[in-house]
Motif scaffolding. Sequence first.
Motif, mmCIF file in Angstrom:
data_model
loop_
_atom_site.group_PDB
_atom_site.id
_atom_site.type_symbol
_atom_site.label_atom_id
_atom_site.label_comp_id
_atom_site.label_asym_id
_atom_site.label_seq_id
_atom_site.Cartn_x
_atom_site.Cartn_y
_atom_site.Cartn_z
ATOM 1 N N GLN A 295 -5.393 0.722 11.624
ATOM 2 C CA GLN A 295 -4.780 -0.262 12.518
ATOM 3 C C GLN A 295 -4.003 0.461 13.615
ATOM 4 O O GLN A 295 -3.234 1.396 13.333
ATOM 5 N N GLU A 296 -4.229 0.042 14.867
ATOM 6 C CA GLU A 296 -3.428 0.528 15.991
ATOM 7 C C GLU A 296 -2.575 -0.638 16.468
ATOM 8 O O GLU A 296 -3.096 -1.667 16.909
ATOM 9 N N ILE A 297 -1.259 -0.449 16.393
ATOM 10 C CA ILE A 297 -0.337 -1.557 16.667
ATOM 11 C C ILE A 297 0.470 -1.236 17.917
ATOM 12 O O ILE A 297 1.199 -0.237 17.954
ATOM 13 N N PRO A 298 0.359 -2.053 18.957
ATOM 14 C CA PRO A 298 1.165 -1.837 20.172
ATOM 15 C C PRO A 298 2.658 -2.036 19.871
ATOM 16 O O PRO A 298 3.042 -2.944 19.128
ATOM 17 N N ASP B 121 9.303 8.583 23.668
ATOM 18 C CA ASP B 121 8.838 7.208 23.847
ATOM 19 C C ASP B 121 7.367 7.110 23.426
ATOM 20 O O ASP B 121 6.527 7.889 23.878
ATOM 21 N N TYR B 122 7.081 6.148 22.551
ATOM 22 C CA TYR B 122 5.692 5.888 22.154
ATOM 23 C C TYR B 122 5.437 4.386 22.259
ATOM 24 O O TYR B 122 6.343 3.575 22.040
ATOM 25 N N ASP B 123 4.189 4.033 22.540
ATOM 26 C CA ASP B 123 3.856 2.616 22.683
ATOM 27 C C ASP B 123 2.778 2.148 21.714
ATOM 28 O O ASP B 123 2.399 0.983 21.730
ATOM 29 N N VAL B 124 2.269 3.059 20.840
ATOM 30 C CA VAL B 124 1.259 2.669 19.858
ATOM 31 C C VAL B 124 1.573 3.341 18.516
ATOM 32 O O VAL B 124 1.861 4.540 18.464
ATOM 33 N N LEU B 125 1.482 2.550 17.455
ATOM 34 C CA LEU B 125 1.669 3.051 16.093
ATOM 35 C C LEU B 125 0.332 2.966 15.360
ATOM 36 O O LEU B 125 -0.342 1.935 15.411
ATOM 37 N N ILE B 126 -0.052 4.047 14.691
ATOM 38 C CA ILE B 126 -1.310 4.080 13.938
ATOM 39 C C ILE B 126 -0.989 4.058 12.452
ATOM 40 O O ILE B 126 -0.192 4.874 11.955
ATOM 41 N N VAL B 127 -1.613 3.127 11.729
ATOM 42 C CA VAL B 127 -1.439 3.017 10.281
ATOM 43 C C VAL B 127 -2.805 3.119 9.635
ATOM 44 O O VAL B 127 -3.730 2.378 9.995
ATOM 45 N N VAL C 229 0.859 -1.184 0.000
ATOM 46 C CA VAL C 229 0.000 0.000 0.000
ATOM 47 C C VAL C 229 0.901 1.241 0.000
ATOM 48 O O VAL C 229 1.556 1.545 1.010
ATOM 49 N N ALA C 230 0.968 1.922 -1.125
ATOM 50 C CA ALA C 230 1.784 3.126 -1.226
ATOM 51 C C ALA C 230 1.049 4.313 -0.610
ATOM 52 O O ALA C 230 -0.186 4.390 -0.642
ATOM 53 N N PHE C 231 1.794 5.232 -0.004
ATOM 54 C CA PHE C 231 1.283 6.497 0.549
ATOM 55 C C PHE C 231 0.341 6.293 1.732
ATOM 56 O O PHE C 231 -0.483 7.160 2.018
ATOM 57 N N ALA C 232 0.466 5.161 2.430
ATOM 58 C CA ALA C 232 -0.314 4.966 3.652
ATOM 59 C C ALA C 232 0.254 5.860 4.752
ATOM 60 O O ALA C 232 1.453 6.146 4.797
ATOM 61 N N ASN C 233 -0.617 6.311 5.658
ATOM 62 C CA ASN C 233 -0.198 7.192 6.747
ATOM 63 C C ASN C 233 0.296 6.363 7.938
ATOM 64 O O ASN C 233 -0.401 5.442 8.385
ATOM 65 N N VAL C 234 1.473 6.707 8.441
ATOM 66 C CA VAL C 234 2.038 6.033 9.605
ATOM 67 C C VAL C 234 2.317 7.102 10.654
ATOM 68 O O VAL C 234 3.018 8.076 10.385
ATOM 69 N N LEU C 235 1.754 6.923 11.875
ATOM 70 C CA LEU C 235 1.785 7.992 12.862
ATOM 71 C C LEU C 235 1.959 7.411 14.256
ATOM 72 O O LEU C 235 1.376 6.379 14.580
ATOM 73 N N PHE C 236 2.794 8.061 15.079
ATOM 74 C CA PHE C 236 2.840 7.712 16.493
ATOM 75 C C PHE C 236 1.573 8.279 17.153
ATOM 76 O O PHE C 236 1.247 9.463 16.948
ATOM 77 N N LYS C 237 0.871 7.433 17.925
ATOM 78 C CA LYS C 237 -0.398 7.859 18.517
ATOM 79 C C LYS C 237 -0.196 9.035 19.463
ATOM 80 O O LYS C 237 0.796 9.111 20.196
ATOM 81 N N ASN C 238 -1.166 9.962 19.433
ATOM 82 C CA ASN C 238 -1.159 11.165 20.272
ATOM 83 C C ASN C 238 0.056 12.054 19.975
ATOM 84 O O ASN C 238 0.682 12.623 20.874
ATOM 85 N N SER C 239 0.418 12.129 18.698
ATOM 86 C CA SER C 239 1.532 13.001 18.299
ATOM 87 C C SER C 239 1.281 13.490 16.880
ATOM 88 O O SER C 239 0.365 13.039 16.200
#
Length: 831
Positions: free
Chosen positions: A77-80, A63-69, A34-44
């Motif tokens: 998707q929220e990935i711990p 420090d972050y503990d959740v990745l949002i894609v 999947v090209a150009f998908a958004n990848v973000l650290f949660k609450n940032s």
Amino acid sequence: MKKNLFLLLFLFSFVAISQTKVGGVVLDDSGKPVAFANVLFKNSSEGTITNDNGRFYMESDNDYDVLIVSFIGYDTQEIPLTSRVSYNMEVVLKESTEQLDEVVVYSGKQSKKNNPAVEILKKIWAKKRENGVRKFKQYQYDKYEKIEFDLNTIDSALMESKIFRGLEFVFKDLDTSRITGKTYLPIFLNETFSKVHGDNLLDEEKEVVLGNKNSGFDNNQAIIAFVKDLYQNYDIYDNYLKFFDKSFTSPLSRTGVDTYNYVLRDSAFIEDKWCYNIVYYPRRKNELTFKGDFWVNDSTYAIKNINLEVTKSANINWVKEIYIEQDFDVVNDSVFLLKRDYMLSDFSFQKKEESRGIYGKRTTVYDNYVFDISKPKSFYRAEGNPFDPQILDRDSVFWKNSRLEALNKDEKGIYQLLDTLKTVPKFKTYYNLVSVLGSGYIEIDKWNLDIGDVYSIFGFNDAEGFRLRGGARTYFGQNDPWRLEGYMAYGFSDKKVKHGFSAKFLLDKKSRLIISGGNRRDIEQLGISLTSTNDVLGRSVASSAIFTVGANDRLTNINLSTFNLEIEPLTNFRIRLGSSFRTLSSALPDAFSLEYVDSESPTGISSEIKQFDLSTLLIYTPGKRTIGYGVERKDINDNYSTLLLNYTRGIDGFLESDFNYSKIQFSYTQPWQLGGFGRLFSTIEIGKTFGEVPLGLLNVVPGNQTLFSIYNTFPNLDFYEFVTDTYASVHLEHNFNGRLFSRIPLLRKWNLREIVGLRGVWGELSDENIALSAPTNIPLRAPNEKIYYEYSVGIGNIFKIFRIDFNFRGNYLDSPNARPFSVTGTFGFNF
């Protein structure tokens, strides 16, 4: 030269620790990336988007503990994150099944109408000339820049290879790029601190360099010039951004809606300013475009933060990644000023993920802005060529106070690492190889001498047969105030030794007052340029071409002596007063004659021309940038125009000179960067000779019988096919950089580039000059009936290094042995 240097960086290639690092690939439920998908650290607001292959890499000091894609049309998707470092992640997005009422969902190609992101973009256009330093009458600020080169993709196989045997200590402290996740080894660092002054009312800007420091290739002017040319300034608000001789469409461009898809992704407070977050990605492949996102303020519509990443399908060679970040400071409610600009380029022979290469990183930090302090116009223009040797010799206290961003541990270690490497014989061998291939000269430090250039050793022509040439020059450093240079050559057919030597001295550094002179005795193909030259060391391709079309026998014996005085009273404006004495005769009298009618000769004919000339040459190159303060400087850009005016006065009688005449010549060369439509190169030349002169002193329309594409020549003309004493010519060559081919599905993947050319010349030749050269065994003809013209179409970037041109003759097809069609080509390493 720059093409060779680029190759060298690859021959040689055979950040502080973050708190959170993630990397991997994003796939759909069928396993496709999947090209150009958004990848973000949660609450940032820290995030990125995946590349064309669905891959991403990101790191943060926090420090972050959740990745949002997420991606439009798919479930988020929220990935711990269970550890501080999470590489090789595989994230699968499932197609969304939710039906949302009263929500417009954008997917694939975005609409240009009723798109909130496009509406915001229009407001950015309206405000862009009011943002930043443009809001003030005058401005000044401090600027700190560091440019770094690193070997990347360092793995055990490379560390254990023979090329690094004995150099294992360089791998002691390796780090990982926060952009790509690859390990790297720093090998070069350049730091510059300067103060910039500007006046928006006068439309003037001046940068005063206060300190410069190099590691690595600190005394190699050619390599430093190459590095400087790679990283030139740009403004994200401009419609097009120029990198590596290519114009990329800016995501903030007024033509952006035709080039990019825009999606309004988010909105949030950033430093107490409400901002919109807009994601953009290209509408088509193989164009010079970016992907990324930016945050823009909701009232001033000034950019707060932007990142740009060149798409992998972009038609650019040898560069696998280009990543740019810019951050802006909020000064008050209406002023956003550029604070930090970061650019990373990943140079590599291939665009595969695992391929090794070299990082080029530039970080520029801006601070201490001051506004509305006016300076006279003379301040911006009076000081043409400042020279202060202390700039290159600043102490550690200066750099501690001037660095607007501290060096990290890797950068601090570069100076010590290179000092150590220079004592290792194996590294010296590698460095010498890079230097020789880049500059063309073999350095002999203990003698302060360079041997070369190596690219002129071999040659062939009809008069000399096989030819060998060897030369040398003095070289103490890049700021040498004087230089001696010379060569000797030998032809195996005529069994004659040739030579050339020159000397030049810089008498005054501020005005660049230079005295020079030299002598040359050689065989040359004259008439390769309408604008005459008095170069005692140069040699045209036509004089040594192994393969030619037709007979290459119109060669000349030349014995040339010159003496010149040059001064640069204003920046990029040079005045040269010169004198020359030349003796000309045919190198192959049976095939080509330079004889002329001479009433004082016992036979009434002379076969040798002796001529003394005085000349005044004015050269103006607005926008040209150079480095070095010695007698020879290096250009670091190629986007400047050149205006040349030359007046020559021939004096008979002095030193047995034969002719009294005057000649005036003017030429104007201009490259035009036409945004997304590529680059146009244009040259106009006019000239006239007053007085009677023989063939050897007339202006020959430059033909080209070689198989090489040579700009400013006519490839369908033979040497001396047209001769003039009055002329006007124009040359146009446009490179579309693949804009047309990128729209053809079958050709798109080849990244070919289309080139078109048009050239024409008109000229006259007086009856008196024809009669003076009447005994010549070639017809003397000028294109006076109508303008002679040619046109060509070419294909460039074939296998990334070849170019082929198909040339068509437009008229004068009734000339003897006229060539209506020809094929020429060239090769080289081009971005």
